[in-house]
Design an enzyme around this catalytic site. Sequence first.
Site, PDB file in Angstrom:
ATOM      1  CB  THR A 134       0.247   0.823   6.869  1.00  0.00           C
ATOM      2  OG1 THR A 134      -0.456   1.513   5.859  1.00  0.00           O
ATOM      3  CG2 THR A 134      -0.452  -0.527   7.066  1.00  0.00           C
ATOM      4  CG  ASP A 135      -2.529   5.382   5.876  1.00  0.00           C
ATOM      5  OD1 ASP A 135      -2.107   4.377   5.268  1.00  0.00           O
ATOM      6  OD2 ASP A 135      -2.624   6.508   5.335  1.00  0.00           O
ATOM      7  CD  GLU A 136      -2.421   0.578   2.192  1.00  0.00           C
ATOM      8  OE1 GLU A 136      -2.913  -0.522   1.933  1.00  0.00           O
ATOM      9  OE2 GLU A 136      -1.624   1.173   1.449  1.00  0.00           O
ATOM     10  CE1 TYR A 160       1.871  -3.759   3.822  1.00  0.00           C
ATOM     11  CE2 TYR A 160       0.215  -2.081   3.334  1.00  0.00           C
ATOM     12  CZ  TYR A 160       1.407  -2.444   3.930  1.00  0.00           C
ATOM     13  OH  TYR A 160       2.132  -1.514   4.642  1.00  0.00           O
ATOM     14  CE  LYS A 164       2.675  -3.278   8.431  1.00  0.00           C
ATOM     15  NZ  LYS A 164       4.116  -3.536   8.758  1.00  0.00           N
TER      16      LYS A 164
HETATM   17  P1  NAD Z   1      10.026  -2.158   1.658  1.00  0.00           P
HETATM   18  O1  NAD Z   1       9.248  -3.203   0.947  1.00  0.00           O
HETATM   19  O2  NAD Z   1      10.781  -1.145   0.879  1.00  0.00           O
HETATM   20  O3  NAD Z   1      11.087  -2.852   2.639  1.00  0.00           O
HETATM   21  C1  NAD Z   1      10.805  -3.995   3.396  1.00  0.00           C
HETATM   22  C2  NAD Z   1      12.131  -4.578   3.861  1.00  0.00           C
HETATM   23  O4  NAD Z   1      11.843  -5.721   4.708  1.00  0.00           O
HETATM   24  C3  NAD Z   1      13.024  -5.092   2.727  1.00  0.00           C
HETATM   25  O5  NAD Z   1      14.351  -4.671   2.929  1.00  0.00           O
HETATM   26  C4  NAD Z   1      12.920  -6.603   2.833  1.00  0.00           C
HETATM   27  O6  NAD Z   1      14.077  -7.292   2.364  1.00  0.00           O
HETATM   28  C5  NAD Z   1      12.701  -6.789   4.319  1.00  0.00           C
HETATM   29  N1  NAD Z   1      12.020  -8.052   4.660  1.00  0.00           N
HETATM   30  C6  NAD Z   1      10.909  -8.560   4.079  1.00  0.00           C
HETATM   31  N2  NAD Z   1      10.578  -9.714   4.670  1.00  0.00           N
HETATM   32  C7  NAD Z   1      11.492  -9.936   5.650  1.00  0.00           C
HETATM   33  C8  NAD Z   1      11.673 -10.967   6.625  1.00  0.00           C
HETATM   34  N3  NAD Z   1      10.837 -12.009   6.686  1.00  0.00           N
HETATM   35  N4  NAD Z   1      12.694 -10.860   7.494  1.00  0.00           N
HETATM   36  C9  NAD Z   1      13.557  -9.811   7.427  1.00  0.00           C
HETATM   37  N5  NAD Z   1      13.442  -8.807   6.523  1.00  0.00           N
HETATM   38  C10 NAD Z   1      12.413  -8.883   5.646  1.00  0.00           C
HETATM   39  O7  NAD Z   1       9.001  -1.480   2.643  1.00  0.00           O
HETATM   40  P2  NAD Z   1       8.920   0.025   3.164  1.00  0.00           P
HETATM   41  O8  NAD Z   1       8.102   0.811   2.224  1.00  0.00           O
HETATM   42  O9  NAD Z   1      10.263   0.485   3.550  1.00  0.00           O
HETATM   43  O10 NAD Z   1       8.039  -0.196   4.476  1.00  0.00           O
HETATM   44  C11 NAD Z   1       8.661  -0.550   5.708  1.00  0.00           C
HETATM   45  C12 NAD Z   1       7.585  -0.783   6.764  1.00  0.00           C
HETATM   46  O11 NAD Z   1       6.789   0.380   6.891  1.00  0.00           O
HETATM   47  C13 NAD Z   1       6.618  -1.918   6.415  1.00  0.00           C
HETATM   48  O12 NAD Z   1       6.316  -2.603   7.595  1.00  0.00           O
HETATM   49  C14 NAD Z   1       5.392  -1.207   5.875  1.00  0.00           C
HETATM   50  O13 NAD Z   1       4.231  -1.962   6.128  1.00  0.00           O
HETATM   51  C15 NAD Z   1       5.405   0.064   6.689  1.00  0.00           C
HETATM   52  N6  NAD Z   1       4.805   1.259   6.052  1.00  0.00           N
HETATM   53  C16 NAD Z   1       5.172   1.640   4.784  1.00  0.00           C
HETATM   54  C17 NAD Z   1       4.638   2.801   4.235  1.00  0.00           C
HETATM   55  C18 NAD Z   1       5.028   3.287   2.852  1.00  0.00           C
HETATM   56  O14 NAD Z   1       4.412   4.225   2.357  1.00  0.00           O
HETATM   57  N7  NAD Z   1       6.018   2.699   2.194  1.00  0.00           N
HETATM   58  C19 NAD Z   1       3.730   3.562   4.982  1.00  0.00           C
HETATM   59  C20 NAD Z   1       3.371   3.133   6.267  1.00  0.00           C
HETATM   60  C21 NAD Z   1       3.932   1.985   6.794  1.00  0.00           C
HETATM   61  O1  DAU Z   2      -0.786   4.212   3.111  1.00  0.00           O
HETATM   62  C1  DAU Z   2       0.419   3.601   3.443  1.00  0.00           C
HETATM   63  C2  DAU Z   2       0.779   2.569   2.417  1.00  0.00           C
HETATM   64  O2  DAU Z   2       1.196   3.269   1.249  1.00  0.00           O
HETATM   65  C3  DAU Z   2       1.856   1.588   2.878  1.00  0.00           C
HETATM   66  O3  DAU Z   2       1.383   0.859   3.974  1.00  0.00           O
HETATM   67  C4  DAU Z   2       2.268   0.649   1.742  1.00  0.00           C
HETATM   68  O4  DAU Z   2       3.342  -0.176   2.166  1.00  0.00           O
HETATM   69  C5  DAU Z   2       2.696   1.496   0.572  1.00  0.00           C
HETATM   70  O5  DAU Z   2       3.052   0.674  -0.517  1.00  0.00           O
HETATM   71  C6  DAU Z   2       1.601   2.464   0.166  1.00  0.00           C
HETATM   72  O6  DAU Z   2       0.455   1.765  -0.384  1.00  0.00           O
HETATM   73  P1  DAU Z   2      -0.362   2.305  -1.657  1.00  0.00           P
HETATM   74  O7  DAU Z   2      -1.048   1.176  -2.299  1.00  0.00           O
HETATM   75  O8  DAU Z   2      -1.169   3.494  -1.302  1.00  0.00           O
HETATM   76  O9  DAU Z   2       0.905   2.813  -2.534  1.00  0.00           O
HETATM   77  P2  DAU Z   2       1.247   2.669  -4.081  1.00  0.00           P
HETATM   78  O10 DAU Z   2       2.488   3.469  -4.326  1.00  0.00           O
HETATM   79  O11 DAU Z   2       1.241   1.246  -4.550  1.00  0.00           O
HETATM   80  O12 DAU Z   2       0.017   3.408  -4.781  1.00  0.00           O
HETATM   81  C7  DAU Z   2      -0.330   4.748  -4.449  1.00  0.00           C
HETATM   82  C8  DAU Z   2      -1.614   5.088  -5.174  1.00  0.00           C
HETATM   83  O13 DAU Z   2      -1.331   5.143  -6.598  1.00  0.00           O
HETATM   84  C9  DAU Z   2      -2.716   4.045  -5.026  1.00  0.00           C
HETATM   85  O14 DAU Z   2      -3.968   4.708  -5.011  1.00  0.00           O
HETATM   86  C10 DAU Z   2      -2.603   3.197  -6.283  1.00  0.00           C
HETATM   87  C11 DAU Z   2      -2.121   4.187  -7.320  1.00  0.00           C
HETATM   88  N1  DAU Z   2      -1.266   3.632  -8.380  1.00  0.00           N
HETATM   89  C12 DAU Z   2      -0.196   2.884  -8.035  1.00  0.00           C
HETATM   90  C13 DAU Z   2       0.645   2.357  -8.999  1.00  0.00           C
HETATM   91  C14 DAU Z   2       1.836   1.503  -8.606  1.00  0.00           C
HETATM   92  C15 DAU Z   2      -1.535   3.939  -9.731  1.00  0.00           C
HETATM   93  O15 DAU Z   2      -2.512   4.647 -10.047  1.00  0.00           O
HETATM   94  N2  DAU Z   2      -0.688   3.441 -10.682  1.00  0.00           N
HETATM   95  C16 DAU Z   2       0.384   2.644 -10.373  1.00  0.00           C
HETATM   96  O16 DAU Z   2       1.103   2.193 -11.297  1.00  0.00           O
END
Ligand code: NAD
Ligand code: DAU
Length: 352
Positions: A134-136, A160, A164
């Site tokens: 992730t970019d975080e 988190y 990562k």
């Molecule tokens: P998500 O939470 O929707 O899915 C995570 C999946 O991993 C789930 O299906 C869960 O059951 C599985 N899991 C959790 N722990 C596990 C374990 N110990 N063994 C096997 N499976 C396990 O997450 P997502 O949003 O699909 O993100 C997927 C990946 O991409 C993550 O690594 C996250 O850090 C990364 N990522 C997410 C975002 C985003 O915006 N959602 C952005 C950048 C990177």
């Molecule tokens: O940047 C990549 C990341 O983006 C991933 O690595 C994470 O897995 C993914 O969950 C996401 O993280 P964020 O914290 O940025 O996403 P989230 O959807 O939780 O929140 C997006 C923005 O909105 C953040 O600034 C917090 C804000 N927010 C979120 C929720 C859930 C609100 O203002 N209200 C809310 O109820």
Amino acid sequence: MNIFVTGGCGFIGSNFIRYWNSMFKEDKIINLDKLTYAGKLSNLSDIESNKNYEFIKGDISNSKLIENLLKKYNPTFIVNFAAESHVDRSIIYPEKFITTNILGTFKLLTNVNNYFSNLSKKKQDDFRFLHISTDEVYGSLKKEDAPFKETNKYFPNSPYSASKAGSDHIVRSFNKTYTLPTLISNCSNNYGPYQSIEKFIPLTIYNALNNKKIPIYGDGMQIRDWIYVKDHCEALKTILLKGKPGEVYNIGSSNEEKNINIAEKICNFLDFSIPLKRNKSYSEFIKFVKDRPGHDFRYAIDSNKIKKSLGWEAKTSISDGLELTIKWYLNNKEWVKESSGKSFIEWIEVQY
Ligand code: NAD
Ligand code: DAU
């Protein structure tokens, strides 16, 4: 060819499996997922009976299981999506994040490395381990800062992002120390079909449609670089096929938006497509609430490396992507009903 995916029942993993299956019909896809609150079998119900798809319920930390699966399926590519991914949950339950994201990734890598070291030279040349990050990990930008490059220092601010960051360092070390052909991608905020309704965009859509409060943390001025999940999947395919082992690739969409603007855009779309009675607007449900502790102000990605070296670029504008996403949630009421079940209600109750 066999491709082994972890965390494939989550949001991005399930979109990736569906995408890979549509591109490479002959490939066998093996999906290992623990099925935590975030993983849903229904995310892949359309391909579960496909003969080239295999699901195994399990944990990336289960060494015996991983060893047996690698022996059985002989994958050429491994893509690690498995993680605890919700920043808000990491503030309340940090330990789970350390266990899965750091220790789990380490255990997975150890088994993958044992498997890799016993492959023939030809198979070693083709093998890739892609770690989805992730970019975080780069921390928070000020308004005037340049977007994150692959060379930026790591400054994670939440449990988190710290977990990562830890996993990224371990992946890197396996490449440098054991020459395991790893790749790391650091992507910005994804949105699109099958995203858990705990996350910002689906929660805004869900709450608006149910006439519930749309919570905006703090002043809503925080900025994210939103990428449509299909664009991310395409970038991951490009990295697997063309990326250089040992390299890191940032993936973004240059769609920087303030949170409050995203909420307004969703409300405007709904005002137009499903008007409320008496000329009311969905934006009346927007409520500013207590801020997330340690809330990062801005993320932005410099995607020049992947663009110049691998020829990938995001295609979906934020307005097109939001429209596709809102329509998907409107057309998938059963999925939404399942996702707004017990774990979601429990989460909403503990949220700060
Ligand atoms: P998500 O939470 O929707 O899915 C995570 C999946 O991993 C789930 O299906 C869960 O059951 C599985 N899991 C959790 N722990 C596990 C374990 N110990 N063994 C096997 N499976 C396990 O997450 P997502 O949003 O699909 O993100 C997927 C990946 O991409 C993550 O690594 C996250 O850090 C990364 N990522 C997410 C975002 C985003 O915006 N959602 C952005 C950048 C990177
Ligand atoms: O940047 C990549 C990341 O983006 C991933 O690595 C994470 O897995 C993914 O969950 C996401 O993280 P964020 O914290 O940025 O996403 P989230 O959807 O939780 O929140 C997006 C923005 O909105 C953040 O600034 C917090 C804000 N927010 C979120 C929720 C859930 C609100 O203002 N209200 C809310 O109820």
